[in-house]
Design a protein around this motif. Structure first.
Motif, PDB file in Angstrom:
ATOM      1  N   VAL A 123       0.836  -1.206   0.000  1.00 34.37           N
ATOM      2  CA  VAL A 123       0.000   0.000   0.000  1.00 34.37           C
ATOM      3  C   VAL A 123       0.870   1.254   0.000  1.00 34.37           C
ATOM      4  CG1 VAL A 123      -1.653   1.337   1.347  1.00 34.37           C
ATOM      5  CG2 VAL A 123      -1.978  -1.122   1.074  1.00 34.37           C
ATOM      6  N   ALA A 124       1.895   1.270   0.856  1.00 40.81           N
ATOM      7  CA  ALA A 124       2.733   2.463   0.975  1.00 40.81           C
ATOM      8  C   ALA A 124       3.497   2.741  -0.320  1.00 40.81           C
ATOM      9  CB  ALA A 124       3.696   2.303   2.149  1.00 40.81           C
ATOM     10  N   PHE A 125       4.222   1.728  -0.813  1.00 41.03           N
ATOM     11  CA  PHE A 125       4.994   1.926  -2.039  1.00 41.03           C
ATOM     12  C   PHE A 125       4.077   2.075  -3.250  1.00 41.03           C
ATOM     13  CE2 PHE A 125       8.433   0.347   0.611  1.00 41.03           C
ATOM     14  CZ  PHE A 125       9.533   1.048   0.155  1.00 41.03           C
ATOM     15  N   GLY A 126       2.943   1.346  -3.257  1.00 38.86           N
ATOM     16  CA  GLY A 126       2.001   1.480  -4.361  1.00 38.86           C
ATOM     17  C   GLY A 126       1.404   2.873  -4.441  1.00 38.86           C
ATOM     18  N   THR A 127       1.062   3.443  -3.282  1.00 36.99           N
ATOM     19  CA  THR A 127       0.533   4.807  -3.279  1.00 36.99           C
ATOM     20  C   THR A 127       1.577   5.801  -3.747  1.00 36.99           C
ATOM     21  OG1 THR A 127      -0.923   4.244  -1.415  1.00 36.99           O
ATOM     22  CG2 THR A 127      -0.580   6.575  -1.878  1.00 36.99           C
ATOM     23  N   GLY A 128       2.819   5.633  -3.277  1.00 31.77           N
ATOM     24  CA  GLY A 128       3.889   6.515  -3.732  1.00 31.77           C
ATOM     25  C   GLY A 128       4.109   6.419  -5.231  1.00 31.77           C
ATOM     26  N   SER A 163      -4.507   2.721   5.960  1.00 31.94           N
ATOM     27  CA  SER A 163      -4.627   4.179   5.930  1.00 31.94           C
ATOM     28  C   SER A 163      -3.292   4.842   6.238  1.00 31.94           C
ATOM     29  CB  SER A 163      -5.682   4.639   6.941  1.00 31.94           C
ATOM     30  OG  SER A 163      -6.965   4.128   6.610  1.00 31.94           O
ATOM     31  N   ARG A 164      -2.565   4.275   7.198  1.00 36.72           N
ATOM     32  CA  ARG A 164      -1.218   4.778   7.460  1.00 36.72           C
ATOM     33  C   ARG A 164      -0.350   4.681   6.202  1.00 36.72           C
ATOM     34  NH1 ARG A 164      -2.544   2.222  12.435  1.00 36.72           N
ATOM     35  NH2 ARG A 164      -1.897   3.388  14.306  1.00 36.72           N
ATOM     36  N   GLY A 165      -0.429   3.539   5.533  1.00 41.67           N
ATOM     37  CA  GLY A 165       0.368   3.345   4.331  1.00 41.67           C
ATOM     38  C   GLY A 165       0.018   4.331   3.234  1.00 41.67           C
ATOM     39  N   GLN A 414      -7.073  14.486  12.450  1.00 35.56           N
ATOM     40  CA  GLN A 414      -6.378  14.836  13.694  1.00 35.56           C
ATOM     41  C   GLN A 414      -5.787  13.587  14.340  1.00 35.56           C
ATOM     42  OE1 GLN A 414      -5.899  17.821  15.135  1.00 35.56           O
ATOM     43  NE2 GLN A 414      -7.109  19.123  13.784  1.00 35.56           N
ATOM     44  N   GLU A 415      -6.573  12.514  14.399  1.00 37.23           N
ATOM     45  CA  GLU A 415      -6.085  11.274  15.000  1.00 37.23           C
ATOM     46  C   GLU A 415      -4.934  10.693  14.189  1.00 37.23           C
ATOM     47  OE1 GLU A 415      -7.746   6.928  16.541  1.00 37.23           O
ATOM     48  OE2 GLU A 415      -8.977   8.158  15.205  1.00 37.23           O
ATOM     49  N   ALA A 416      -5.047  10.745  12.870  1.00 33.33           N
ATOM     50  CA  ALA A 416      -3.988  10.207  12.016  1.00 33.33           C
ATOM     51  C   ALA A 416      -2.679  10.957  12.241  1.00 33.33           C
ATOM     52  CB  ALA A 416      -4.399  10.289  10.551  1.00 33.33           C
ATOM     53  N   ALA A 417      -2.776  12.280  12.409  1.00 30.64           N
ATOM     54  CA  ALA A 417      -1.565  13.078  12.589  1.00 30.64           C
ATOM     55  C   ALA A 417      -0.991  12.951  13.991  1.00 30.64           C
ATOM     56  CB  ALA A 417      -1.861  14.542  12.280  1.00 30.64           C
ATOM     57  N   LEU A 418      -1.846  13.033  15.005  1.00 30.69           N
ATOM     58  CA  LEU A 418      -1.371  13.114  16.382  1.00 30.69           C
ATOM     59  C   LEU A 418      -1.125  11.749  17.018  1.00 30.69           C
ATOM     60  CD1 LEU A 418      -3.648  16.035  17.630  1.00 30.69           C
ATOM     61  CD2 LEU A 418      -1.334  16.149  16.706  1.00 30.69           C
ATOM     62  N   ARG A 419      -1.896  10.730  16.633  1.00 31.54           N
ATOM     63  CA  ARG A 419      -1.745   9.411  17.257  1.00 31.54           C
ATOM     64  C   ARG A 419      -1.020   8.414  16.367  1.00 31.54           C
ATOM     65  NH1 ARG A 419      -7.130   7.054  19.537  1.00 31.54           N
ATOM     66  NH2 ARG A 419      -5.616   5.435  20.042  1.00 31.54           N
ATOM     67  N   TRP A 420      -1.357   8.407  15.085  1.00 33.66           N
ATOM     68  CA  TRP A 420      -0.772   7.412  14.200  1.00 33.66           C
ATOM     69  C   TRP A 420       0.643   7.777  13.763  1.00 33.66           C
ATOM     70  CZ3 TRP A 420      -5.184   6.234  10.136  1.00 33.66           C
ATOM     71  CH2 TRP A 420      -6.284   5.684  10.808  1.00 33.66           C
ATOM     72  N   ASN A 421       0.864   9.048  13.458  1.00 36.21           N
ATOM     73  CA  ASN A 421       2.089   9.425  12.746  1.00 36.21           C
ATOM     74  C   ASN A 421       3.035  10.337  13.524  1.00 36.21           C
ATOM     75  OD1 ASN A 421       1.797   8.023  10.288  1.00 36.21           O
ATOM     76  ND2 ASN A 421       0.394   9.565   9.500  1.00 36.21           N
ATOM     77  N   MET A 422       2.631  10.868  14.683  1.00 35.40           N
ATOM     78  CA  MET A 422       3.455  11.893  15.314  1.00 35.40           C
ATOM     79  C   MET A 422       4.830  11.378  15.707  1.00 35.40           C
ATOM     80  SD  MET A 422       3.906  14.953  16.108  1.00 35.40           S
ATOM     81  CE  MET A 422       2.275  15.636  15.787  1.00 35.40           C
ATOM     82  N   LEU A 423       4.901  10.205  16.340  1.00 35.44           N
ATOM     83  CA  LEU A 423       6.200   9.685  16.757  1.00 35.44           C
ATOM     84  C   LEU A 423       7.098   9.441  15.544  1.00 35.44           C
ATOM     85  CD1 LEU A 423       8.110   8.668  18.921  1.00 35.44           C
ATOM     86  CD2 LEU A 423       6.996   6.411  18.785  1.00 35.44           C
ATOM     87  N   MET A 424       6.536   8.843  14.504  1.00 39.23           N
ATOM     88  CA  MET A 424       7.321   8.614  13.294  1.00 39.23           C
ATOM     89  C   MET A 424       7.737   9.938  12.658  1.00 39.23           C
ATOM     90  SD  MET A 424       6.266   6.505   9.871  1.00 39.23           S
ATOM     91  CE  MET A 424       7.277   6.605   8.391  1.00 39.23           C
ATOM     92  N   SER A 425       6.839  10.915  12.635  1.00 35.10           N
ATOM     93  CA  SER A 425       7.157  12.214  12.049  1.00 35.10           C
ATOM     94  C   SER A 425       8.319  12.879  12.768  1.00 35.10           C
ATOM     95  CB  SER A 425       5.928  13.129  12.081  1.00 35.10           C
ATOM     96  OG  SER A 425       4.890  12.631  11.261  1.00 35.10           O
ATOM     97  N   VAL A 426       8.307  12.856  14.108  1.00 36.10           N
ATOM     98  CA  VAL A 426       9.370  13.482  14.885  1.00 36.10           C
ATOM     99  C   VAL A 426      10.709  12.792  14.616  1.00 36.10           C
ATOM    100  CG1 VAL A 426      10.240  13.903  17.223  1.00 36.10           C
ATOM    101  CG2 VAL A 426       7.841  14.371  16.680  1.00 36.10           C
TER     102      VAL A 426
END
Length: 446
Positions: A123-128, A163-165, A414-426
């Protein structure tokens, strides 16, 4: 003017801008294109979002200041507006044409098959991969597949990981895609930077970003989704849709690099002509097959006209004003350039967290830092800009792809940004900032 006539006029103006961008080498055409952009924006005022209206107000204010203080800068700003607006319109036109391809359905079904880890990476590479020609269309396709899974089996770790992917796959596109507005804008405002140099660094960075994403997902059952249709397990029938899409992308990229490197065209114009050429070939093929050939309406693109065209206009004027106010000999202390390179991705991300579009942030960053950056170290600034752009696109709640995913799947942006992805983003901000700062330190010789 009734609603139908108004929409037709707006669409016609947008296509006029597209034509002006293609013919921008002719004297005065860039200024004509800018006038058409302003006219299309004003006619579509009621459809503009608040951020777009504020940006357009800033454009008008800057236009007034430039008309008084530095009128000689206006033609270049108008030409930049026309070129980049034509670019985004051409990419949207290409996306609309490819979005009806039967190959797209086969590709999207295949990426949802397999074990949890394989499914996530597919999903991740396919979307990219699909984001290169389809832009936001890739998010729409993938999100629709996720919605179908949710309708059949309900909310689950599988759909949340998918969805994360999707978010991360789309976020990788601004980092590495030669056709993305991020790389085009970066090359435009940092002209000493070569596109192949930037992509040579940003492509491995994007791949690493997607691979690391596998560590930031939820545990899920190993059973594949039952609603995914069976696809051929091997052989050409399985890979033919991928190969056809890859050939289209490859042809566009080869044409872009050829026009830019061999014929000396600006990178933005090279991308525009390459994508437009692909559109013409596609329309010609449909005509030969006896299918109906009809161009899509460009009436709904008012917000894109403001964000892309307005940002290009502002960026050119800001670069001019910065060079005048700071002076041609102005420079930062040697130690400040690596620090600035480290900080740029964070500036993008923090701006995105409060609703600033990366195009606006990229315009301000490139317009201010581009003219004063050491020429030998521009790769550090370019890496910082595209990395910050991609991480902002994937990990902030106001990005267009997050909002589109929310609308189609119901998962909160908001949940996707703050809960799903924030640690990875930082974590990725730290790594990308350090990489950009290190490149700047090494290449500047400080």
């Amino acid at each position: 003017m009734n609603r139908v006539s108004l929409l037709g006029t707006r669409s016609g103006l947008a296509y006029g801008v597209l034509g002006a961008g293609i013919l921008s080498f002719l004297p005065g055409v860039g200024e004509v294109g800018a006038v058409l952009v302003f006219a299309a924006i004003l006619l579509g005022w009621r459809d503009l979002r608040l951020v777009s209206r504020m940006l357009f107000g800033l454009v008008l204010l800057t236009l007034g200041l430039a008309a008084v203080a530095e009128p000689s800068a206006l033609p270049a700003a108008a030409a930049s507006m026309t070129r980049l607006t034509a670019l985004i319109l051409t990419v949207m036109l290409l996306s609309s044409m490819l979005g009806t391809s039967a190959d797209l359905g086969a590709i999207s079904r295949q990426v949802f098959a397999g074990s949890p880890m394989a499914r996530y990476y597919s999903v991740a590479f396919g979307t990219g991969f699909l984001s290169m020609p389809l832009n936001f269309g890739s998010v729409g396709v993938m999100a629709t597949m996720i919605r179908g899974e949710m309708d059949d089996r309900g909310d689950s770790a599988t759909t949340r990981n998918a969805s994360r992917g999707v978010l991360r796959g789309f976020g990788a596109s601004p980092i590495f895609s030669p056709l993305s507005i991020s790389i085009v804008l970066t090359i435009t405002f940092v002209p000493a930077l070569k596109s192949w140099e930037l992509i040579a660094v940003s492509l491995p960075l994007a791949v690493a970003y997607l691979l690391v994403g596998g560590m930031f997902r939820e545990p899920e059952q190993s059973e594949p989704s039952t609603n995914v249709p069976t696809e051929p397990v091997s052989g050409l029938p399985r890979y033919a849709p991928w190969l056809r899409f890859a050939s289209i992308i490859g042809a566009i990229c080869v044409a872009t690099f050829s026009l830019s490197g061999l014929f000396g065209l600006s990178y933005s114009r090279s991308v525009t002509l390459s994508c437009f050429g692909a559109v013409l070939v596609g329309l010609g093929y449909r005509k030969l097959k006896g299918a109906e050939v009809q161009l899509p309406s460009m009436a709904p693109v008012s917000n894109e006209l403001v964000i892309v065209g307005g940002s290009a206009f502002l960026g050119t004027l800001i670069s001019t004003f910065a060079a005048q106010w700071l002076g041609t000999g102005f420079s930062l202390p040697d130690w400040a350039y690596p620090v600035a390179a480290f900080s740029v991705p964070w500036v993008f991300f923090l701006g995105g967290m409060i609703g600033f579009n990366p195009i606006v942030t990229g315009t301000l960053t490139g317009g201010i830092l581009g003219p004063i950056w050491p020429v030998g170290a521009v790769l550090g600034l370019g890496t910082a800009m595209v990395a910050g752009w991609g991480l902002t696109t994937a990990g902030t709640p106001y990005s267009a792809n997050s909002l589109l995913l929310e609308r189609l799947t119901g998962y909160s942006a908001q949940e996707a940004a703050l809960r799903w992805n924030m640690l990875m983003s930082v974590c990725c901000l730290l790594v990308s900032g350090t990489l950009a700062g290190t490149i700047t330190l090494l290449l500047s010789g400080t």
